[in-house]
Scaffold this active site. Structure first.
Site, PDB file in Angstrom:
ATOM      1  N   TYR A  54       0.765  -1.398   0.153  1.00 16.85           N
ATOM      2  CA  TYR A  54       0.114  -0.241   0.047  1.00 16.85           C
ATOM      3  C   TYR A  54       0.801   1.095   0.212  1.00 16.85           C
ATOM      4  O   TYR A  54       0.386   2.420  -0.350  1.00 16.85           O
ATOM      5  CB  TYR A  54      -0.601   0.097   1.464  1.00 16.85           C
ATOM      6  N   GLU A 141      18.171   7.427 -11.759  1.00 14.65           N
ATOM      7  CA  GLU A 141      17.055   7.816 -11.321  1.00 14.65           C
ATOM      8  C   GLU A 141      17.039   8.391  -9.762  1.00 14.65           C
ATOM      9  O   GLU A 141      17.489   6.803  -9.163  1.00 14.65           O
ATOM     10  CB  GLU A 141      15.610   7.139 -11.568  1.00 14.65           C
ATOM     11  N   LYS A 188       1.777  28.478 -14.958  1.00 12.98           N
ATOM     12  CA  LYS A 188       2.871  28.836 -14.085  1.00 12.98           C
ATOM     13  C   LYS A 188       4.029  28.207 -14.478  1.00 12.98           C
ATOM     14  O   LYS A 188       4.592  27.657 -14.300  1.00 12.98           O
ATOM     15  CB  LYS A 188       2.681  28.963 -12.455  1.00 12.98           C
ATOM     16  N   LYS A 190       6.868  29.472 -12.437  1.00 10.14           N
ATOM     17  CA  LYS A 190       7.802  29.714 -10.897  1.00 10.14           C
ATOM     18  C   LYS A 190       7.936  28.723 -10.491  1.00 10.14           C
ATOM     19  O   LYS A 190       8.930  28.315  -9.798  1.00 10.14           O
ATOM     20  CB  LYS A 190       7.023  30.681 -10.704  1.00 10.14           C
ATOM     21  N   CYS A 381       1.495 -17.074  -7.848  1.00 14.12           N
ATOM     22  CA  CYS A 381       2.106 -17.935  -6.810  1.00 14.12           C
ATOM     23  C   CYS A 381       1.913 -18.010  -5.945  1.00 14.12           C
ATOM     24  O   CYS A 381       1.428 -19.218  -6.078  1.00 14.12           O
ATOM     25  CB  CYS A 381       3.544 -16.126  -6.729  1.00 14.12           C
ATOM     26  N   HIS A 507       7.188 -15.983 -10.660  1.00 16.04           N
ATOM     27  CA  HIS A 507       6.213 -14.991 -10.959  1.00 16.04           C
ATOM     28  C   HIS A 507       6.448 -14.296 -12.609  1.00 16.04           C
ATOM     29  O   HIS A 507       7.409 -13.607 -12.878  1.00 16.04           O
ATOM     30  CB  HIS A 507       6.633 -13.976 -10.377  1.00 16.04           C
ATOM     31  N   GLU A 509       5.170 -12.686 -14.710  1.00 11.13           N
ATOM     32  CA  GLU A 509       5.007 -10.550 -14.931  1.00 11.13           C
ATOM     33  C   GLU A 509       5.966  -9.793 -14.672  1.00 11.13           C
ATOM     34  O   GLU A 509       6.309  -9.236 -15.990  1.00 11.13           O
ATOM     35  CB  GLU A 509       3.983 -10.572 -13.896  1.00 11.13           C
TER      36      GLU A 509
END
Length: 532
Positions: A54, A141, A188, A190, A381, A507, A509
């Site tokens: 979550y 990143e 904007k 700014k 899974c 898994h 995916e």
């Protein structure tokens, strides 16, 4: 020698730094370069493995067993490369390694400080990635937002890298929000200006600004940002909202993001070949008719908890010119009195991975409904485990059948702890990665889907099928079509006389790619499309 690109974010979080970085990686690879990508997260967790879905979304698993940030899923799908544990580093991991080194006496009694010890550790992660990956360009990143106190060591580290490597070897890209005020009907600049001012105060002059906006900005807006942020107008790039994230590389290509980076890094490449990506995006646009998946999960309030599953379904759908529609079902809302009514219109049912006993009985009912009503079913899974438990309860007349994860008494343990796993801690106690060769049984649906008798897929679990029940279930008709032979672990189950009823302990995916959907997803979607 490798070159370096650092992507930072300003104003607010969630602007799409990961998609910007992924899109650049896509373009550089299409230009013939080898690309490696990294994500640095400022939180103090050692890795995302024990973080709540979550709060963090899915945990993306790499081939070498790294539990990483979900952005790595975007990276892999956009650049079609297998990344590693080295691609995901948190502040928690950096601090833990530094403190452990101090406890061992590695620093020889020095006073340990953020600068230089923490910043040196961050730099070493970047340089180590360059050394071991053999990449031409490392794209890193920096998580969080410029100005956050947690991010400052990372910003300082990349400032030092620029000093050490020179401007011709390092590019700074800053992603920030171009704010639109509905009241005055104007944009904007700014917030972008203030964000860049914050960066400048930390010693970093961005080379390229990617402004997140709903539509292309005017020449005047770009000139204003150019003036106040000390960059050429051509280096102001619009990241506009697109129907599909997979269109973003083409948008960045049109604005020459890759050309700006290559010019500064003084790299000459072949012509950027976007043909295969263009064809993939054409598939997306041609996908008008929907296919529907009933998604029975534990964490559906935050769909990012299932990001790679959703993207894998989409990618598989595009192969049949279909777009995905998901019917979300909260697993703990299903019960004996309502499951038939709730699921009566299901075209295909998917039960994904998860941990803990909440919603388990609802998932078991969902798999039972799919099994008994010839509805295509894919269990991933946990979804494979509950499907097997459901079959054991019904076919072996074992109403107490369960997993020791949910029934600690272990009365009828269809699934139990993986042998040799230390379960005292949650972190670092899972079977992880793609080290395990699955041998597929000849003549099965799994063999037909994969077109191979051997596959390597990525795992993330700590419970395994209990082979004491294998013979009895086989005699009743359950096919164990994939086995990790070295330790006799069940990897795939299927029902032969069903349109599609397949469960995988791994898994799938995590290995779906644009134009290359994982075979289990492709088979599942095809079954939904063809099932009348």
């Amino acid at each position: 020698m490798a070159k370096f690109v650092f992507v930072t974010g300003g104003v607010v979080s969630g602007l799409g730094k990961g998609i910007t970085a992924s899109s650049l990686g896509n373009l550089l690879k299409a230009s013939g370069l080898k690309v490696f990508m990294q994500k640095f997260d400022p939180y103090l967790n050692v890795d995302p493995g024990t973080m709540s879905p979550y709060q963090h979304g899915e945990v993306f698993v790499t081939d070498d067993g790294g539990e990483t940030d979900l952005d790595l899923g975007h990276y892999e799908r956009f650049i079609d490369e297998k990344l590693t544990k080295m691609s995901s580093t948190s502040a928690g991991k950096i601090y833990l390694e530094t403190i452990n080194a101090e406890r061992r006496g590695d620093w020889g009694g020095q006073t340990i400080q953020v600068v230089p010890h923490i910043t040196d550790s961050i730099k070493n992660k970047v340089y180590q990635a360059a050394k071991t990956s053999g990449a031409d360009v490392i794209i890193s990143e920096i998580g969080g937002t410029v100005g956050d106190i947690e991010s400052q060591p990372f910003i300082e580290a990349i400032r030092q890298i620029r000093m050490e490597q020179g401007k011709e070897n390092v590019v700074f890209i800053h992603v920030a929000l171009l704010l639109y005020l509905n009241a005055s009907k104007e944009y904007k600049t700014k917030p972008i200006q203030m964000s860049v001012k914050e960066l400048l105060s930390l010693g970093i002059q961005p080379d390229i600004i990617v402004q997140r906006t709903d539509k292309h900005s005017s020449k005047e807006i770009k000139e204003k940002i150019s003036l106040f942020c000390n960059i050429p107008t051509s280096n102001v790039i619009d990241a506009i909202d697109k129907e599909s994230i997979y269109e973003v590389p083409l948008e960045m290509y049109e604005q020459n993001l890759h050309g700006l980076v290559l010019d500064q890094l003084q790299i000459r490449t072949k012509k950027t070949d976007m043909e295969s990506w263009i064809k993939f995006c054409e598939k997306i646009k041609a996908s008008k008719e929907e296919f529907e998946v009933t998604f029975v999960g534990k964490y559906i309030e935050l769909q990012d908890a299932y990001l790679s599953v959703i993207e894998s379904l989409k990618i598989a759908g595009y192969e049949f010119k279909r777009k995905l529609k998901i019917n979300w079902i909260q697993a703990d809302k299903l019960n004996e009195s309502n499951y038939k009514e709730v699921l009566q219109n299901a075209k295909g049912i998917l039960v994904p991975g998860g941990f803990g006993d909440r919603g388990i009985e609802g998932m078991i009912l969902a798999s039972k409904f799919a099994r008994e009503n010839s509805i295509p079913y894919l269990g991933i899974c946990l979804g494979m485990q509950i499907a097997t438990i459901s079959i054991a309860r019904d076919w072996l007349n074992l109403p107490e059948a369960n997993s020791t994860e949910f029934d600690h008494s272990g009365a009828v343990p269809i699934f139990d702890f993986i042998r040799g796993i230390d379960v005292q801690n949650l972190g670092g106690t899972l079977r992880l990665g793609a080290f395990y060769k699955t041998t597929i049984k000849e003549g099965t649906k799994a063999e037909k889907l994969y077109g191979s008798r051997e596959v390597f897929e990525r795992h993330r679990h700590r419970y395994e099928f209990n082979n004491e029940y294998k013979k009895a279930l086989e005699e009743k008709g359950l096919v164990f079509s994939g086995i990790y032979e070295e330790k006799k672990l069940v990897e795939i189950i299927e029902l032969p006389n069903h349109p599609f009823f397949v469960g995988s302990q791994y898994h799938p995916e995590f290995t779906s790619r644009p134009n290359k959907p994982n075979p289990l997803f492709k088979g599942f979607v095809e079954a939904i499309v063809n099932n009348k």
